[in-house]
Design a protein around this motif. Structure first.
Motif, PDB file in Angstrom:
ATOM      1  N   THR A  27       2.375  -3.500  25.351  1.00  0.00           N
ATOM      2  CA  THR A  27       2.489  -2.151  25.910  1.00  0.00           C
ATOM      3  C   THR A  27       3.946  -1.691  25.852  1.00  0.00           C
ATOM      4  O   THR A  27       4.853  -2.440  26.213  1.00  0.00           O
ATOM      5  CB  THR A  27       2.015  -2.152  27.382  1.00  0.00           C
ATOM      6  N   GLY A  28       4.148  -0.479  25.371  1.00  0.00           N
ATOM      7  CA  GLY A  28       5.485   0.110  25.350  1.00  0.00           C
ATOM      8  C   GLY A  28       6.320  -0.274  24.139  1.00  0.00           C
ATOM      9  O   GLY A  28       7.461   0.148  24.025  1.00  0.00           O
ATOM     10  N   GLU A  29       5.761  -1.052  23.214  1.00  0.00           N
ATOM     11  CA  GLU A  29       6.509  -1.375  21.997  1.00  0.00           C
ATOM     12  C   GLU A  29       6.450  -0.215  21.012  1.00  0.00           C
ATOM     13  O   GLU A  29       5.463   0.527  20.969  1.00  0.00           O
ATOM     14  CB  GLU A  29       5.898  -2.607  21.299  1.00  0.00           C
ATOM     15  N   MET A  30       7.488  -0.086  20.206  1.00  0.00           N
ATOM     16  CA  MET A  30       7.474   0.855  19.084  1.00  0.00           C
ATOM     17  C   MET A  30       7.594   0.020  17.823  1.00  0.00           C
ATOM     18  O   MET A  30       8.557  -0.711  17.640  1.00  0.00           O
ATOM     19  CB  MET A  30       8.642   1.828  19.181  1.00  0.00           C
ATOM     20  N   VAL A  31       6.582   0.116  16.970  1.00  0.00           N
ATOM     21  CA  VAL A  31       6.491  -0.777  15.818  1.00  0.00           C
ATOM     22  C   VAL A  31       6.268   0.034  14.544  1.00  0.00           C
ATOM     23  O   VAL A  31       5.468   0.978  14.523  1.00  0.00           O
ATOM     24  CB  VAL A  31       5.314  -1.776  16.012  1.00  0.00           C
ATOM     25  N   PHE A  32       6.994  -0.323  13.499  1.00  0.00           N
ATOM     26  CA  PHE A  32       6.756   0.271  12.187  1.00  0.00           C
ATOM     27  C   PHE A  32       5.753  -0.580  11.418  1.00  0.00           C
ATOM     28  O   PHE A  32       5.777  -1.814  11.500  1.00  0.00           O
ATOM     29  CB  PHE A  32       8.035   0.290  11.357  1.00  0.00           C
ATOM     30  N   LEU A  33       4.908   0.114  10.672  1.00  0.00           N
ATOM     31  CA  LEU A  33       3.977  -0.566   9.769  1.00  0.00           C
ATOM     32  C   LEU A  33       4.346  -0.067   8.383  1.00  0.00           C
ATOM     33  O   LEU A  33       4.241   1.132   8.096  1.00  0.00           O
ATOM     34  CB  LEU A  33       2.539  -0.164  10.128  1.00  0.00           C
ATOM     35  N   THR A  34       4.811  -0.984   7.550  1.00  0.00           N
ATOM     36  CA  THR A  34       5.304  -0.519   6.269  1.00  0.00           C
ATOM     37  C   THR A  34       4.659  -1.279   5.112  1.00  0.00           C
ATOM     38  O   THR A  34       3.909  -2.233   5.320  1.00  0.00           O
ATOM     39  CB  THR A  34       6.859  -0.576   6.247  1.00  0.00           C
ATOM     40  N   GLY A  35       4.929  -0.828   3.910  1.00  0.00           N
ATOM     41  CA  GLY A  35       4.293  -1.390   2.719  1.00  0.00           C
ATOM     42  C   GLY A  35       4.055  -0.262   1.732  1.00  0.00           C
ATOM     43  O   GLY A  35       4.016   0.905   2.121  1.00  0.00           O
ATOM     44  N   HIS A  36       3.890  -0.629   0.468  1.00  0.00           N
ATOM     45  CA  HIS A  36       3.713   0.391  -0.562  1.00  0.00           C
ATOM     46  C   HIS A  36       2.379   1.109  -0.406  1.00  0.00           C
ATOM     47  O   HIS A  36       1.511   0.644   0.331  1.00  0.00           O
ATOM     48  CB  HIS A  36       3.814  -0.259  -1.948  1.00  0.00           C
ATOM     49  N   SER A  37       2.231   2.194  -1.128  1.00  0.00           N
ATOM     50  CA  SER A  37       0.979   2.939  -1.111  1.00  0.00           C
ATOM     51  C   SER A  37      -0.170   2.012  -1.522  1.00  0.00           C
ATOM     52  O   SER A  37      -0.032   1.242  -2.476  1.00  0.00           O
ATOM     53  CB  SER A  37       1.105   4.115  -2.076  1.00  0.00           C
ATOM     54  N   GLY A  38      -1.264   2.046  -0.781  1.00  0.00           N
ATOM     55  CA  GLY A  38      -2.410   1.189  -1.088  1.00  0.00           C
ATOM     56  C   GLY A  38      -2.362  -0.174  -0.429  1.00  0.00           C
ATOM     57  O   GLY A  38      -3.265  -0.990  -0.596  1.00  0.00           O
ATOM     58  N   ALA A  39      -1.302  -0.444   0.349  1.00  0.00           N
ATOM     59  CA  ALA A  39      -1.141  -1.766   0.977  1.00  0.00           C
ATOM     60  C   ALA A  39      -2.132  -2.010   2.108  1.00  0.00           C
ATOM     61  O   ALA A  39      -2.380  -3.159   2.485  1.00  0.00           O
ATOM     62  CB  ALA A  39       0.287  -1.929   1.495  1.00  0.00           C
ATOM     63  N   GLY A  40      -2.677  -0.916   2.674  1.00  0.00           N
ATOM     64  CA  GLY A  40      -3.653  -1.072   3.751  1.00  0.00           C
ATOM     65  C   GLY A  40      -3.231  -0.465   5.091  1.00  0.00           C
ATOM     66  O   GLY A  40      -3.919  -0.646   6.091  1.00  0.00           O
ATOM     67  N   LYS A  41      -2.130   0.286   5.093  1.00  0.00           N
ATOM     68  CA  LYS A  41      -1.595   0.834   6.347  1.00  0.00           C
ATOM     69  C   LYS A  41      -2.591   1.776   7.030  1.00  0.00           C
ATOM     70  O   LYS A  41      -2.867   1.646   8.220  1.00  0.00           O
ATOM     71  CB  LYS A  41      -0.267   1.577   6.087  1.00  0.00           C
ATOM     72  N   SER A  42      -3.118   2.739   6.267  1.00  0.00           N
ATOM     73  CA  SER A  42      -4.057   3.705   6.862  1.00  0.00           C
ATOM     74  C   SER A  42      -5.309   3.005   7.360  1.00  0.00           C
ATOM     75  O   SER A  42      -5.842   3.342   8.418  1.00  0.00           O
ATOM     76  CB  SER A  42      -4.479   4.759   5.837  1.00  0.00           C
ATOM     77  N   THR A  43      -5.763   2.041   6.590  1.00  0.00           N
ATOM     78  CA  THR A  43      -6.968   1.302   6.981  1.00  0.00           C
ATOM     79  C   THR A  43      -6.737   0.615   8.320  1.00  0.00           C
ATOM     80  O   THR A  43      -7.584   0.665   9.214  1.00  0.00           O
ATOM     81  CB  THR A  43      -7.324   0.270   5.895  1.00  0.00           C
ATOM     82  N   LEU A  44      -5.582   0.001   8.482  1.00  0.00           N
ATOM     83  CA  LEU A  44      -5.272  -0.699   9.728  1.00  0.00           C
ATOM     84  C   LEU A  44      -5.263   0.291  10.905  1.00  0.00           C
ATOM     85  O   LEU A  44      -5.839   0.021  11.966  1.00  0.00           O
ATOM     86  CB  LEU A  44      -3.930  -1.427   9.575  1.00  0.00           C
ATOM     87  N   ILE A 192       3.701   3.174  13.819  1.00  0.00           N
ATOM     88  CA  ILE A 192       4.026   4.226  12.860  1.00  0.00           C
ATOM     89  C   ILE A 192       3.982   3.677  11.449  1.00  0.00           C
ATOM     90  O   ILE A 192       4.791   2.822  11.076  1.00  0.00           O
ATOM     91  CB  ILE A 192       5.438   4.776  13.143  1.00  0.00           C
ATOM     92  N   ALA A 193       3.014   4.151  10.656  1.00  0.00           N
ATOM     93  CA  ALA A 193       2.905   3.706   9.267  1.00  0.00           C
ATOM     94  C   ALA A 193       3.782   4.587   8.387  1.00  0.00           C
ATOM     95  O   ALA A 193       3.716   5.816   8.469  1.00  0.00           O
ATOM     96  CB  ALA A 193       1.457   3.791   8.802  1.00  0.00           C
ATOM     97  N   THR A 194       4.602   3.957   7.569  1.00  0.00           N
ATOM     98  CA  THR A 194       5.462   4.730   6.673  1.00  0.00           C
ATOM     99  C   THR A 194       5.864   3.872   5.484  1.00  0.00           C
ATOM    100  O   THR A 194       6.015   2.661   5.609  1.00  0.00           O
ATOM    101  CB  THR A 194       6.722   5.233   7.398  1.00  0.00           C
ATOM    102  N   HIS A 195       6.023   4.506   4.316  1.00  0.00           N
ATOM    103  CA  HIS A 195       6.595   3.742   3.208  1.00  0.00           C
ATOM    104  C   HIS A 195       8.033   4.181   2.954  1.00  0.00           C
ATOM    105  O   HIS A 195       8.614   3.867   1.911  1.00  0.00           O
ATOM    106  CB  HIS A 195       5.712   3.814   1.952  1.00  0.00           C
ATOM    107  N   LEU A 208       6.174  -4.475  10.880  1.00  0.00           N
ATOM    108  CA  LEU A 208       5.125  -5.259  10.229  1.00  0.00           C
ATOM    109  C   LEU A 208       5.036  -4.773   8.791  1.00  0.00           C
ATOM    110  O   LEU A 208       5.016  -3.565   8.555  1.00  0.00           O
ATOM    111  CB  LEU A 208       3.763  -5.032  10.902  1.00  0.00           C
ATOM    112  N   THR A 209       4.983  -5.681   7.848  1.00  0.00           N
ATOM    113  CA  THR A 209       4.907  -5.282   6.446  1.00  0.00           C
ATOM    114  C   THR A 209       3.619  -5.788   5.816  1.00  0.00           C
ATOM    115  O   THR A 209       3.299  -6.981   5.896  1.00  0.00           O
ATOM    116  CB  THR A 209       6.110  -5.833   5.648  1.00  0.00           C
ATOM    117  N   LEU A 210       2.888  -4.862   5.205  1.00  0.00           N
ATOM    118  CA  LEU A 210       1.665  -5.207   4.483  1.00  0.00           C
ATOM    119  C   LEU A 210       1.941  -5.195   2.989  1.00  0.00           C
ATOM    120  O   LEU A 210       2.700  -4.366   2.489  1.00  0.00           O
ATOM    121  CB  LEU A 210       0.563  -4.180   4.763  1.00  0.00           C
TER     122      LEU A 210
END
Ligand code: ADP
Ligand code: ADP
Length: 222
Positions: A27-44, A192-195, A208-210
């Motif tokens: 709770t209260g963490e701010m986390v980036f989710l990164t990886g190239h297009s198609g890595a699975g970010k949106s799915t997650l 936050i998912a971003t490439h 986190l990197t996918l």
């Protein structure tokens, strides 16, 4: 707050969009989710928002296993999770105010209370003065901030953002991230998912990197 246990997501004919994903976000963490297009970010993100279900494994949000969540509890779950999209998905024939009010209108909250909360949300993103404008009269950065106000107006404990700065120039992107950083201080859990690797590297948050559906790195808390 968010926990993945050996999660797989397989699309027929496409193979695994996500494989053996394990992580936990407090709770209260701010986390980036990164990886190239198609890595699975949106799915997650869609698994957390319960727009999709895992093929295998468990997704827990706020202690509840989404896999066994009764159908009648899904609307409640969706209100716990605010979602922000790259294309902000605003209704162009409604005012900024009405766009932000939308998630509250469907809950049947009294109109006085809606007015108060929408104004508070617009104030938080610095757009109170634009409440009566329509989205097309706004700049790209302003439109994205309307999308953020709409996601936070119901005060969800979890905010998910999918490429929130995908269409913005670097200065506006930085502004949006500074806005997210303020939510972190009020106890909102943000993923936050971003490439945009440059932006990720310029701001010190757990990342986190996918890669091809696998979680290949987790920097942990900074
Ligand atoms: P990212 O958000 O990192 O760009 P996505 O989660 O959108 O990645 O996609 C991961 C993989 O899953 C890609 O190969 C994509 O084509 C596939 N995929 C995503 N959604 C679907 C779907 N609804 N049906 C089939 N394949 C999908
Ligand atoms: P994003 O910009 O979030 O990565 P995508 O282009 O991956 O968006 O996906 C947009 C939509 O298309 C999503 O609803 C996703 O489920 C769907 N989608 C993505 N890849 C595929 C695919 N290979 N087959 C079918 N649907 C897909």
């Amino acid at each position: 707050m968010i926990r993945f246990q050996n999660v797989f997501k397989r699309y027929p004919e496409r193979g695994d969009a996500l494989s053996a994903i394990d992580f936990e976000i407090q709770t209260g963490e701010m986390v980036f989710l990164t990886g190239h297009s198609g890595a699975g970010k949106s799915t997650l993100l869609r698994l957390i928002g319960l727009l999709e279900r895992p093929s295998r494994g468990q997704v827990l949000v706020n202690g509840r296993n989404l896999g066994t969540l009764p159908r009648r509890d899904i609307p409640h779950h969706r209100r716990q999770v605010g979602m922000i999209f790259q294309d902000h998905r605003l209704l162009s024939d409604r005012t900024v105010f009405d766009n932000v009010a939308l998630p509250l209108v469907v809950t049947g909250i009294h109109s006085k209370e809606i007015e108060r909360r929408v104004r508070a949300a617009l104030d938080q993103v610095g757009l109170l003065a634009r409440a009566r404008a329509t989205p097309l009269a706004l700049s790209g950065g302003e439109q994205q901030r309307v999308g953020i106000a709409r996601a936070l107006v119901g005060r969800p404990p979890v905010l998910l953002a999918d490429e929130p700065t995908g269409n913005l120039d670097p200065d506006l992107s930085r502004e949006i991230f500074e806005l997210f950083e303020r939510f972190k201080y009020v106890g909102v859990t943000l993923l936050i998912a971003t490439h945009d690797f440059e932006l990720v590297n310029s701001r010190q948050h757990r990342t986190l990197t996918l890669d091809a559906g696998r979680l290949v790195s987790d920097t942990g808390a900074w």
